[in-house]
Write an enzyme that holds these catalytic residues in place. Structure first.
Site, PDB file in Angstrom:
ATOM      1  NE  ARG A  43      -2.541   1.034   3.555  1.00 56.29           N
ATOM      2  CZ  ARG A  43      -3.291   0.914   4.647  1.00 56.29           C
ATOM      3  NH1 ARG A  43      -4.589   0.674   4.526  1.00 56.29           N
ATOM      4  NH2 ARG A  43      -2.756   1.011   5.848  1.00 56.29           N
ATOM      5  CE  LYS A  86      -2.616   4.867   7.437  1.00 56.80           C
ATOM      6  NZ  LYS A  86      -4.025   5.165   7.662  1.00 56.80           N
ATOM      7  CD  GLU A 130     -11.852   6.465   4.464  1.00 59.44           C
ATOM      8  OE1 GLU A 130     -11.092   6.300   5.430  1.00 59.44           O
ATOM      9  OE2 GLU A 130     -11.535   6.219   3.277  1.00 59.44           O
TER      10      GLU A 130
END
Length: 390
Positions: A136, A238, A274
């Site tokens: 990720r 992220k 989210e």
């Protein structure tokens, strides 16, 4: 022999004056030189000679909370633009030096990860799917025009941090060692563009529950003024720049007594996306639904693991668009994330209306939480190959 004796002397000095260890390291140039060069002599995966033999750090393990309590060591490696990262090294946890014109400070060029180390009942230290964190980070780094460590380099760094800081891994059932890998554009820039140098570092802190409610159900507030991410942006990675913009909505919600904020899509303001720091799941009968990761939603590693566990238990799991009206009519709602693990949602407030959901020992979240944590802590046999022993 001289190096060994000198290292032993410095170790004893740091042990005697531990509260000022960081200050000593930064002020005494000779000490820093010795620490850095002794650390560089270690084999990969081995802690520095300054590691304490104490089984546990001196902490109140029953009242950890989720705040920074720096463990002894951090890991650092650097590379220039268009190059690959080389072998990094452990050093004492300390401040880092950055140019005022570093790309991360001026343009937010950075990504980070979060993973944990768990102590088992028989004393082993386990990591949970660190290869997925590495993958990720690579995806996020590419989006932010940054080189990134290889998967093997990333996992090795996390292993070294967990091993070197073993005494900071809480006793079984008392918490976890949260490990924060961070990749930043550390080189100086003035005009908008990628940095000429990059730094990967990882540090750790023992933590307890993320939310102040502990294991109590969360009370979420659906935000209608602010959005978290937009199509074409970086909401699906992220990036460090994703998080400061949610603070205004989060602080406002917490001042009103809510646990966190649930965001809607930026286009229609009708579909669930989210929470500030975690993914959300909706339960209706035997169907568990979660918003699809379409570029605006972070693909959480806990999210991915919970989906697989739920399907193993026979639940029908759907990744799709979830209208807010459907959320309001759910039987149960829960959140997932590295920090929050699996957390039940007791209520959601939307347009000044509070809706409550089923929670308790027989809830779906409890079944999934018990299995996930059981695998992470070695209580349940890991048949999926998710855990990595340090």
């Amino acid at each position: 022999m001289i190096l060994k004796d000198g290292a032993a002397c410095l170790r004893n000095l740091i042990h005697l004056f531990r509260p000022a260890a960081s200050s000593l390291t930064s002020k005494l140039g000779a000490c820093y030189f010795c620490t850095s060069h002794v650390a560089s002599l270690q084999q990969p995966g081995k802690p520095s000679v300054f590691s304490s033999d104490d089984e546990y750090a001196d902490l109140d393990w029953d009242n950890l909370g989720f705040s920074i309590k720096p463990a002894d060591y951090m890991y650092t490696m650097k590379c220039s633009k268009h190059e690959n990262f080389k072998q990094g090294q452990l050093s004492r946890y300390a401040n880092i030096e950055l140019s005022p014109s570093a790309a991360v400070l001026n343009y937010g060029q950075g990504v980070y990860e979060g993973t944990k180390a768990y102590r088992t009942e028989d004393g082993r230290i386990l990591l949970f799917r660190p290869d997925l964190n590495a993958s990720r980070m690579k995806i996020g780094a590419e989006r932010m025009c940054m080189p990134s460590p290889s998967v093997d380099q990333f996992v090795d760094a996390v292993k070294q941090i967990a091993l070197a800081n073993k005494r900071w891994v809480p006793p079984p059932g008392k918490g976890t060692l949260y490990i924060r890998p961070l990749l930043i554009g550390s080189g100086p820039v003035l005009g908008l563009g990628p940095a000429p140098e990059y730094t990967f570092l990882a540090y750790a802190s023992p933590v307890g529950n993320y939310f102040k409610e502990g294991s109590a159900p969360l009370n979420l507030y659906i935000e209608e003024e602010f959005v978290r991410a937009a199509p074409g942006g970086a909401g699906g990675v992220k990036a460090i720049s994703n998080y400061a913009p949610v603070l205004k909505a989060l602080i406002r919600a917490k001042s009103r007594g809510f646990s966190d904020v649930l965001y809607l899509d930026s286009v229609n303001r009708k579909n669930v996306e989210e929470v500030s720091s975690c993914n959300i799941f909706v339960v209706k009968g035997n169907v568990i639904s979660t918003p699809a990761t379409n570029g605006t939603i972070l693909e959480g590693i806990t999210r991915r693991s919970v989906i697989e566990i739920a399907r193993d238990y026979g639940y029908q799991v759907e990744e799709r668009v979830i209208p807010v009206d459907e959320l309001i009519n759910a039987d149960q709602v829960f959140c997932t994330g590295t920090a929050v693990v699996v957390a039940p949602v007791g209520s959601i407030t939307y347009q000044n209306k509070r809706v409550e959901f089923k929670t308790g020992s027989r809830s779906v979240y409890q079944e999934l939480y018990s299995t996930l944590v059981g695998i992470q802590t070695g209580v349940i046999e890991d048949k999926k190959g998710w855990t990595v022993e340090v």
